[in-house]
Design an enzyme around this catalytic site. Structure first.
Site, PDB file in Angstrom:
ATOM      1  N   ASP A  97       0.813  -1.219   0.000  1.00 10.50           N
ATOM      2  CA  ASP A  97       0.000   0.000   0.000  1.00 10.50           C
ATOM      3  C   ASP A  97       0.845   1.267   0.000  1.00 10.50           C
ATOM      4  OD1 ASP A  97      -2.354  -1.481   0.132  1.00 10.50           O
ATOM      5  OD2 ASP A  97      -2.440  -1.413   2.329  1.00 10.50           O
ATOM      6  N   ARG A 151      -4.556  -8.821 -10.376  1.00  8.37           N
ATOM      7  CA  ARG A 151      -5.162 -10.158 -10.410  1.00  8.37           C
ATOM      8  C   ARG A 151      -6.097 -10.301 -11.607  1.00  8.37           C
ATOM      9  NH1 ARG A 151      -5.927  -9.293  -4.277  1.00  8.37           N
ATOM     10  NH2 ARG A 151      -4.163 -10.416  -3.362  1.00  8.37           N
ATOM     11  N   ARG A 183     -14.789  -4.926  -2.936  1.00  5.00           N
ATOM     12  CA  ARG A 183     -13.948  -4.349  -1.897  1.00  5.00           C
ATOM     13  C   ARG A 183     -14.447  -4.687  -0.500  1.00  5.00           C
ATOM     14  NH1 ARG A 183     -13.051   1.612  -2.229  1.00  5.00           N
ATOM     15  NH2 ARG A 183     -11.631   1.001  -0.547  1.00  5.00           N
ATOM     16  N   ARG A 228     -15.464  -9.731   2.078  1.00  8.95           N
ATOM     17  CA  ARG A 228     -15.402 -10.360   0.761  1.00  8.95           C
ATOM     18  C   ARG A 228     -15.811 -11.834   0.820  1.00  8.95           C
ATOM     19  NH1 ARG A 228      -9.681  -8.171  -1.439  1.00  8.95           N
ATOM     20  NH2 ARG A 228      -9.357  -7.506   0.720  1.00  8.95           N
ATOM     21  N   CYS A 263      -2.697   4.675 -11.899  1.00  9.87           N
ATOM     22  CA  CYS A 263      -3.602   3.946 -11.016  1.00  9.87           C
ATOM     23  C   CYS A 263      -4.314   2.812 -11.745  1.00  9.87           C
ATOM     24  CB  CYS A 263      -4.620   4.917 -10.421  1.00  9.87           C
ATOM     25  SG  CYS A 263      -5.521   5.869 -11.662  1.00  9.87           S
TER      26      CYS A 263
END
Length: 377
Positions: free
Chosen positions: A152, A200, A218, A224, A311
């Site tokens: 992160d 992924r 999310r 999840r 991003c």
């Protein structure tokens, strides 16, 4: 301790136990529930509102015998707290003065990424979403050290901060979890896989283009997995490191190999930051540093920094030590839909300067091969 999910483990269903945290700074691990064990004990409230800053919530202590020597800043998710408590426990073992009650305090900080759950991460700013507010608290003196998931952490650290420590790295691979299939390859065409990770998604679609992806999948691990139970998706992919740290591996379906799913840069690594002028904290956290992990993370982050991906650019990179003690680096970039995927690798000495050069060189190669426009938002 009250279990918020008290149902038994049903056939073909993953059951979760969301246990609250214990008092006096202890940590109650969060995991899948086992068969029912009777009536839950009464819940003990341990997390309350702390300083007047709106984003901070201070862990409550049953007895406060002294002013804390170290205030650890962390996000409030079960995984983030597990990492903060791992850091606390290692500090207590390494330094006797920190083993005293109340010497270390955990401060929960809500980040932008925690507050905005309705949009994909790429749409709300990408990097720094889970670190910015923690870094600000560190710079402002509200905390003494910050515990981060290294994947992160942006490649550029904020001014007035340093990150000299990485704890020993956990398993870097990704886990496949499904109620209906043993692997990605066994999912029927048209099945939906939930993941918020473009990395992924792109690698999965590159190999299995007949699958669908629910992108804005999310929430924390428990959220999840609850969505998977409810049939929102047929499968999901999660970092194996997180499942291990939460003691939740017993219900994973299979583990993806590095060749099948190259991990995110710094996946499985915990980083500890402090203020650049705080020698006392730097000495404390330096004592916990795992050098092999630090060098691997430096190599991977050099690769990421060189690519300077947007991003919306799927990027993966992994540095490891082979049986001869050399560094093996693998990296890739891809288009979000998986139609384009470029890979490269390097081998060299397992030393900081050599490994940073390997990461940078691999990044430059992929920049050249990808061409203009590949990394645009």
């Amino acid at each position: 301790m009250e279990a918020l999910s008290s149902s038994c483990l049903y056939k073909n269903q993953i059951a979760l136990t969301l246990s609250p945290f214990c008092t006096a700074g202890s940590f109650s691990r969060v995991g899948f529930s086992s068969p029912c064990l009777g009536t839950p004990a009464k819940r003990k409230r341990t997390v309350g509102v702390g300083p007047p800053r709106a984003s901070l919530a201070v862990e409550q202590q049953t007895q406060k015998t002294k002013v804390s020597l170290i205030r650890i800043g962390t996000r409030g998710s079960p995984l983030a707290l597990a990492q903060a408590y791992e850091t606390r426990d290692k500090l207590m073992v390494a330094h006797s003065e920190l083993a005293e009650e109340g010497a270390i305090q955990i401060i929960i900080i809500k980040t932008t990424g925690d507050k905005i759950l309705s949009q994909p991460l790429a749409d709300i700013g990408g990097k720094g979403l889970f670190t910015k507010e923690i870094d600000e608290a560190l710079i402002n003196g509200d905390i003494d050290i910050a515990v981060h998931s290294m994947k992160d952490v942006p490649t550029y650290l904020p001014e007035k901060t340093i990150l000299p420590c990485n704890l020993p790295r956990e398993d870097v691979r990704d886990a496949f979890i499904s109620l209906s299939a043993a692997s990605l390859a066994e999912l029927p065409a048209g099945s939906t896989v939930g993941t918020a990770s473009l990395r992924r998604k792109s690698q999965m679609l590159h190999r299995y283009p007949s699958l669908n992806v629910l992108e804005n999948f999310r929430g924390n691990v428990q959220t999840r997995l609850r969505k998977l139970n409810e049939g929102v998706v047929q499968a999901t992919l999660l970092a194996l490191a997180g499942l291990k740290r939460l003691d939740m591996t017993e219900n994973l379906t299979s583990i993806l190999s590095i060749d099948e799913m190259l991990p995110a840069v710094a996946q499985g690594a915990i980083g500890i930051a402090c203020r650049s002028n705080d020698d006392k904290m730097a000495n404390y956290i330096n004592s916990l540093n795992h050098e092999e992990t630090r060098l691997a993370v430096a190599c991977e982050r050099a690769f990421l920094k060189t690519l300077d991906g947007s991003c919306r650019t799927p990027i993966a990179g992994y540095a490891s030590k082979d049986e001869d003690g050399n560094c093996i680096f693998k990296g890739l970039v891809a288009s979000p839909d998986g139609t384009q995927l470029l890979e490269t690798s390097r081998k060299g000495l397992y030393a900081l300067e050599d490994m940073v050069m390997m990461g940078e060189d691999a990044g430059k190669e992929l920049l050249s091969r990808a061409g203009p426009g590949f990394f645009g938002c």
